[in-house]
Design an enzyme around this catalytic site. Structure first.
Site, PDB file in Angstrom:
ATOM      1  CD  GLU A   1      -3.182  -1.035   1.934  1.00 35.31           C
ATOM      2  OE1 GLU A   1      -3.276  -0.094   2.736  1.00 35.31           O
ATOM      3  OE2 GLU A   1      -4.088  -1.868   1.766  1.00 35.31           O
TER       4      GLU A   1
ATOM      5  CD  GLU B   1      -3.985  -5.891   3.269  1.00 34.86           C
ATOM      6  OE1 GLU B   1      -4.824  -5.072   3.731  1.00 34.86           O
ATOM      7  OE2 GLU B   1      -2.757  -5.727   3.375  1.00 34.86           O
TER       8      GLU B   1
HETATM    9  N1  LIG Z   1      -7.613  -0.576   7.735  1.00 33.49           N
HETATM   10  N2  LIG Z   1      -7.465  -1.585   7.593  1.00 33.49           N
HETATM   11  C1  LIG Z   1      -7.317  -2.961   7.389  1.00 33.49           C
HETATM   12  C2  LIG Z   1      -6.000  -3.265   6.603  1.00 33.49           C
HETATM   13  C3  LIG Z   1      -4.757  -3.026   7.460  1.00 33.49           C
HETATM   14  O1  LIG Z   1      -4.854  -3.741   8.674  1.00 33.49           O
HETATM   15  C4  LIG Z   1      -3.572  -3.541   6.634  1.00 33.49           C
HETATM   16  O2  LIG Z   1      -2.376  -3.538   7.387  1.00 33.49           O
HETATM   17  C5  LIG Z   1      -3.365  -2.624   5.419  1.00 33.49           C
HETATM   18  O3  LIG Z   1      -2.502  -3.299   4.496  1.00 33.49           O
HETATM   19  C6  LIG Z   1      -4.681  -2.219   4.753  1.00 33.49           C
HETATM   20  O4  LIG Z   1      -5.391  -1.235   5.361  1.00 33.49           O
HETATM   21  C7  LIG Z   1      -5.927  -2.427   5.343  1.00 33.49           C
END
Ligand SMILES: N#[N+]C[C@@H]1[C@@H](O)[C@H](O)[C@@H](O)[C@@H]2O[C@H]12
Length: 447
Positions: free
Chosen positions: A166, A353
């Site tokens: 991300e 995800e």
């Molecule tokens: N918020 N939310 C849940 C989830 C987060 O826990 C993840 O680490 C990230 O990659 C992405 O933002 C999504």
């Protein structure tokens, strides 16, 4: 009822990340990360929560793997804590950290579960942040060095690598919006960092290719779907800017070799410039083997003059929401995947995800999270529709295996299909775990 069926060769998995589940923050030579610092800065994380213990998966991974095996997944996405390998980001390697991941990966493989390894899931070594973090191009080279070591150390064991998780969150959420570590609010800084992250991705891919090692490599951008409030051009343009922040800004450089001009123009209007050095785009634009897509939600968006960064606003038209107050928007999942296919071709895609925050608790040993089951059904139906329309989907990994440390929300927001009691660390399989297990076994579900 309708049967939603999937290709027999689709991969079924689950995902987590180091800082969110491992704990053992000071164990066996691990160095500090920016999230250790940020979570202990008063007011940054709800309830003052931090990842010192989290799910204690550092010590309990064998139990977690048993739960994965029972679930029936054949691929598991985890991340490596960079400061567990290089406590100060570069230089001396922490052998105990390497050994931990060898033991963990060996246990996955022994249970027939393929490791999908994310090299950067936000826990930058604090020592690098002290030298400017991702704004400093030296961090790009440090990431390439760390990645190269991991590729060679785990050659033959890990064959699916994700460079950056991300990049939008690491750059804009963390350095412009400012709610994630390190918590700055500077658009120029965030935009510079977005370029350095893509450059870091590209340099890691170069190291991987130069090593001649077997395996596949990609990155995992996140995206939200924006639906125009009307067919007025101003609403359509406002939507495209909002989505361009997630999609074109992070996809065009990798798949087309340049930043999207409409976004460059908009950022220039905001006084932001991008300093690209000779050779940068060649690193970024080199071919990758797959892209990981993280999708959660979408919104209806309309033009609003001089409002926020893109002169747009979200319009609440009554979509159901999760316990994180995010719209439940499965149509956007299909539309986003279709847009990627139309704009970037048949890139192999893993859904790295997808899941929902529902805070259902344990009652008489059971967690009745029907709302999560419904969310998963809706989004897997959209995924099936995308597959049927020709989108090259290789796998689906739900977020998350475990309730875990949800960044600025701490332990207040639960995304797991397994409940974790953060006082006792007891794991409890939720109804959604059993539903997902049956869906994996069948390769279909009844909508
Ligand atoms: N918020 N939310 C849940 C989830 C987060 O826990 C993840 O680490 C990230 O990659 C992405 O933002 C999504």
């Amino acid at each position: 009822m309708a049967i939603i069926e999937f290709p027999k060769d689709i991969r079924w998995g689950a995902a987590t990340a180091a800082y969110q589940i491992e704990g053992a923050a000071t164990k066996d030579g691990r160095g500090l990360s920016i999230w250790d610092t940020f979570s202990k800065t008063p007011g940054k994380v709800l309830n003052g929560d931090n990842g010192d213990i989290a799910c204690d998966s550092y010590h309990r991974y064998e139990e977690d793997i048993e739960l994965m095996k029972e679930l029936g997944i054949d691929i598991y996405r985890f991340s490596v804590s960079w400061p567990r390998i290089f406590p100060t980001g570069t230089g001396e390697v922490n052998q105990s950290g390497l050994q931990y991941y060898h033991d963990f990966v060996d246990a996955l493989l022994a249970n027939g579960i393929e490791p999908m390894c994310t090299l950067y899931h936000w826990d930058l070594p604090q020592a690098l942040q002290d030298k400017g973090g991702w704004e400093n191009r030296e961090t790009v080279d440090a990431f390439a060095e760390y990645s190269d070591l991991m590729f060679k150390e785990f050659d033959g064991k890990i064959k699916k690598w994700i460079t950056i998780n991300e990049p939008w969150c690491v750059s804009f959420l963390s350095n412009f919006i400012g709610i994630h570590a390190p918590g700055y609010q500077n658009l120029q800084l965030a935009t510079t960092i977005s370029h350095h992250l893509l450059l870091a991705h590209g340099k890691a891919v170069t190291k991987f290719r130069e090593s001649g090692l077997t395996g596949e490599i990609g990155y995992a951008p996140n995206l939200e779907w924006n639906e125009p409030y009307s067919n007025k051009q101003e609403d359509i343009d406002a939507c495209n800017r909002g989505m361009g922040w997630f999609i074109e800004w992070f996809f065009d450089p990798v798949f087309k070799g340049s930043y999207p001009q409409f976004m460059l123009d908009w950022f220039e209007k905001k006084g932001v410039t991008l300093s690209i050095q000779d050779g940068d785009m060649a690193f970024i634009h080199q071919p990758i083997d797959f892209v990981g897509i993280n999708y959660y939600t979408g919104s209806v968006v309309r033009y609003k003059e001089n409002h926020e960064l893109f002169d747009n606003e979200k319009v609440d038209i009554g979509y159901e929401k999760t316990d994180f107050d995010w719209n439940i928007y499965p149509e956007g999942f299909y539309k986003a995947l279709s847009k990627l296919k139309d704009q970037y071709g048949q890139i192999p895609i893993y859904i790295t995800e997808n899941g929902a925050c529902y805070n259902d608790g344990v009652e008489n040993g059971r967690v009745k999270d029907q709302r999560r089951i419904d969310y998963l059904k809706q989004h897997l139906t959209s995924l099936s529709r995308a597959i049927d329309s020709g989108v090259n989907i290789k796998g689906y990994l739900t977020w998350s295996l475990l309730d875990n440390f949800e960044w600025a929300e701490g332990y207040d927001k639960r995304f797991g299909i397994i409940h974790v009691d953060f006082n006792t660390l007891e794991r409890t399989k939720k109804d959604s775990y059993y539903w997902y297990k049956q869906t994996i076994k069948n390769g279909w579900f009844d909508m």
